[in-house]
Scaffold this motif. Structure first.
Motif, PDB file in Angstrom:
ATOM      1  N   SER A 168      71.423  35.386 -17.241  1.00 55.18           N
ATOM      2  CA  SER A 168      71.789  34.979 -18.599  1.00 55.18           C
ATOM      3  C   SER A 168      71.841  36.201 -19.497  1.00 55.18           C
ATOM      4  O   SER A 168      71.113  37.173 -19.310  1.00 55.18           O
ATOM      5  N   GLY A 169      72.729  36.132 -20.464  1.00 55.69           N
ATOM      6  CA  GLY A 169      72.819  37.207 -21.452  1.00 55.69           C
ATOM      7  C   GLY A 169      73.453  38.488 -20.942  1.00 55.69           C
ATOM      8  O   GLY A 169      73.301  39.533 -21.561  1.00 55.69           O
ATOM      9  N   ILE A 170      74.121  38.445 -19.787  1.00 50.77           N
ATOM     10  CA  ILE A 170      74.844  39.628 -19.329  1.00 50.77           C
ATOM     11  C   ILE A 170      76.312  39.266 -19.295  1.00 50.77           C
ATOM     12  O   ILE A 170      76.655  38.187 -18.792  1.00 50.77           O
ATOM     13  N   ASN A 171      77.185  40.124 -19.810  1.00 55.35           N
ATOM     14  CA  ASN A 171      78.590  39.733 -19.770  1.00 55.35           C
ATOM     15  C   ASN A 171      79.129  39.823 -18.357  1.00 55.35           C
ATOM     16  O   ASN A 171      78.566  40.476 -17.489  1.00 55.35           O
ATOM     17  N   GLU A 172      80.254  39.115 -18.139  1.00 50.14           N
ATOM     18  CA  GLU A 172      80.664  38.893 -16.754  1.00 50.14           C
ATOM     19  C   GLU A 172      80.998  40.166 -15.993  1.00 50.14           C
ATOM     20  O   GLU A 172      80.694  40.279 -14.817  1.00 50.14           O
ATOM     21  N   ASN A 173      81.607  41.137 -16.698  1.00 53.56           N
ATOM     22  CA  ASN A 173      81.970  42.377 -15.990  1.00 53.56           C
ATOM     23  C   ASN A 173      80.735  43.125 -15.525  1.00 53.56           C
ATOM     24  O   ASN A 173      80.667  43.615 -14.403  1.00 53.56           O
ATOM     25  N   LEU A 174      79.765  43.182 -16.418  1.00 53.10           N
ATOM     26  CA  LEU A 174      78.547  43.908 -16.080  1.00 53.10           C
ATOM     27  C   LEU A 174      77.804  43.198 -14.946  1.00 53.10           C
ATOM     28  O   LEU A 174      77.365  43.823 -13.979  1.00 53.10           O
ATOM     29  N   LEU A 175      77.723  41.874 -15.061  1.00 54.60           N
ATOM     30  CA  LEU A 175      77.023  41.093 -14.043  1.00 54.60           C
ATOM     31  C   LEU A 175      77.673  41.313 -12.672  1.00 54.60           C
ATOM     32  O   LEU A 175      76.997  41.495 -11.657  1.00 54.60           O
ATOM     33  N   GLU A 176      79.010  41.317 -12.696  1.00 54.71           N
ATOM     34  CA  GLU A 176      79.728  41.497 -11.446  1.00 54.71           C
ATOM     35  C   GLU A 176      79.419  42.850 -10.818  1.00 54.71           C
ATOM     36  O   GLU A 176      79.165  42.949  -9.615  1.00 54.71           O
ATOM     37  N   SER A 177      79.433  43.910 -11.649  1.00 55.98           N
ATOM     38  CA  SER A 177      79.196  45.219 -11.034  1.00 55.98           C
ATOM     39  C   SER A 177      77.720  45.396 -10.684  1.00 55.98           C
ATOM     40  O   SER A 177      77.386  46.098  -9.739  1.00 55.98           O
ATOM     41  N   GLU A 178      76.828  44.715 -11.433  1.00 56.67           N
ATOM     42  CA  GLU A 178      75.410  44.726 -11.045  1.00 56.67           C
ATOM     43  C   GLU A 178      75.251  44.126  -9.647  1.00 56.67           C
ATOM     44  O   GLU A 178      74.542  44.653  -8.798  1.00 56.67           O
ATOM     45  N   LEU A 179      75.907  42.996  -9.425  1.00 59.03           N
ATOM     46  CA  LEU A 179      75.709  42.278  -8.171  1.00 59.03           C
ATOM     47  C   LEU A 179      76.390  42.969  -6.990  1.00 59.03           C
ATOM     48  O   LEU A 179      75.815  43.116  -5.920  1.00 59.03           O
TER      49      LEU A 179
END
Ligand SMILES: Nc1ncnc2c1ncn2[C@@H]1O[C@H](COP(=O)(O)OP(=O)(O)O)[C@@H](O)[C@H]1O
Ligand SMILES: [Mg+2]
Length: 463
Positions: free
Chosen positions: A204-215
């Motif tokens: 939660s609270g992470i934008n989709e692009n960042l979340l994607e590259s985090e994962l």
């Protein structure tokens, strides 16, 4: 008898070297497999278990680095020694960076190679030993930090026990502060992956692009701001567990990617077309019911079923009010010890307040409450005024409500009934009297507004 020997895979495209090394290692008691190309090497790696891999860097059909990377991708625990001609020492150093144990420059000095192989196997055994010890240790102390005796909690812990040994994906549902993190870690610690990494991410609270590259990670230049390669959390959690917290907040676009990853059991870093096998156990948690989110179209149904192979539902503290006393006492003991205070217990009034409060923030709120009480406590007993005001007195003035929390009449009625119930220690007869309504009407409203009564209230209300 040879003291140290193990299994070894040797990859080189020069048959004379293969023959020499085969004789060398076989004479020392090693089990030897030979491959003369990247292709053969990969084939043997898939079936065999090796302690050591010795690979030439320059092979006819590719590079020894591919062997190294493939061994790591398959999560083989083998130590890799690379052989290199003196012109390609730089690639050997690169190989070290990728996790090779050592490199040797050709022509090979047999004694040195044997010695290096023995050192490598020693390290491998040591690493395995430490991991086994850690696993034993964690097994022994598995649930000591999850407290409670209520049937609903024990039921949840029983499921944890039964699935820990497996690799199935588990979904943990429960309100905030019910122990979802704790349970996710317990599953990991009890699993055969305990010595591997436990990697958590809050979706939660992470934008989709960042979340994607985090994962999934990304390669340098794959988007503006990607100034370096980044290893994704799936890769980081290789051999261990990935914990997706607040998975209900994951944007739909990332859900689609995640589903594909789970189906393919492999990932591609953003901007890269290299496919990496993954070996990660997935545990997810949500404080919102995912079935509701599926209904409202916020969560993909197909992904839901992938994540929820097994579901663990953690009860709120209201649903296990019988555990409140136990939790209060153990947190009291814990915090008195860490703050070096000699506190014997709670005063009667303080305990009554703690037992009657409905704990909307669950165990986390209770833990914080006891911590602050221990800090504030002056005498050897926690008194009622050591407790946070919010627990003793949750009333708000009308002006306060209008100014800061404007609400509908219905909400206000619900709140008012709740506060009156609290102020009478959940005595429904008294509450009905104050509100000047019949007890049946009160009971109906409690049902309609879904007001949660603490477990003690049934005894109190009949007084
Ligand atoms: N059954 C329990 N026994 C002891 N402590 C608990 C229990 N459940 C939760 N806690 C503690 O309460 C806090 C919140 O737990 P956490 O696992 O972070 O909740 P969630 O992830 O559901 O919000 C943590 O400090 C945790 O150690
Ligand atoms: Mg949490």
């Amino acid at each position: 008898m040879k003291n140290f020997s193990g299994s070894i895979l040797i990859v080189d495209d020069e048959s004379s070297i293969l023959t020499t090394l085969e004789i060398l290692f076989t004479n020392e008691g090693w089990a030897v497999d030979l491959a003369s190309s990247v292709k053969d090497g990969r084939f043997l790696l898939e079936k065999g278990i090796y302690d050591i891999i010795v690979t030439d860097l320059r092979l006819n059909d590719g590079s020894g680095q591919e062997i190294l990377e493939y061994a790591k991708a398959l999560n083989k625990r083998a130590e890799v020694i690379v052989l290199t001609a003196y012109g390609t020492v730089k690639s050997a150093v690169d190989a070290m960076r990728l996790g090779a144990f050592d490199y040797m420059i050709k022509p090979i000095d047999s004694d040195k190679l044997l010695f290096t192989a023995l050192k490598a196997i020693e390290r491998k055994n040591l690493v395995t030993e430490v991991k086994t010890l850690k696993k034993e240790f964690l097994k022994k102390y598995d649930f000591h930090n999850i407290m409670g005796q209520s049937p609903r909690l024990l039921e949840a812990l029983d499921i944890v026990n039964r699935i820990a040994e497996t690799d199935v994906s588990a979904l943990i549902e429960g309100e905030n502060g019910t122990g979802k993190d704790l349970v996710a870690r317990a599953i990991h610690n009890k699993s055969p992956r305990a010595s591997g990494p436990f990697v958590a991410i809050n979706c939660s609270g992470i934008n989709e692009n960042l979340l994607e590259s985090e994962l999934f990670g990304h390669v340098k230049g794959s988007f503006t701001g990607a100034i370096a390669n980044r290893v994704g959390l799936f890769e980081e959690a290789d051999g261990g567990t990935l914990f997706l917290d607040e998975v209900g907040s994951m944007p739909l676009s990332v859900q689609a990617k995640l589903l594909r990853v789970l189906q393919d059991k492999s990932i591609q870093r953003l901007g890269s077309n290299k496919v990496l096998k993954i070996n990660t156990r997935l545990i997810s948690a949500s404080n919102r019911r995912l079935t509701d989110l599926v209904k409202s179209g916020e969560f993909r149904e197909d992904l839901y079923y992938r994540l929820r192979v097994v579901e663990i539902s953690l009860p709120s503290l209201r649903e296990r009010a019988g555990d409140v006393l136990l939790l209060c006492n153990s947190f009291l003991e814990k915090f008195s010890m860490t703050m070096k205070k000699d506190i014997k217990g709670f005063s009667r009034d303080a305990l009554n307040s703690l037992l009657r409060y409905p704990w909307p923030g669950n165990v986390r709120e209770l833990e914080n409450c006891v911590e602050s009480a221990v800090a504030l406590c002056r005498a050897g007993v926690i008194e009622i005024d050591d407790l946070p005001k919010s627990i003793i007195n949750t009333e708000e003035t009308l002006t306060n409500i209008v100014m800061h929390h404007p609400m509908t009449l219905e909400d206000l009625e619900k709140k008012y009934i709740l506060e009156t119930l609290k102020s009478t220690n959940w005595n429904q007869k008294k509450t009905a009297g104050i509100l000047a309504i019949g007890r049946n009407t009160l009971w109906r409203k409690i049902k309609t507004y879904n007001i949660q009564l603490p477990a003690l209230s049934s005894e109190i209300s009949s007084v």
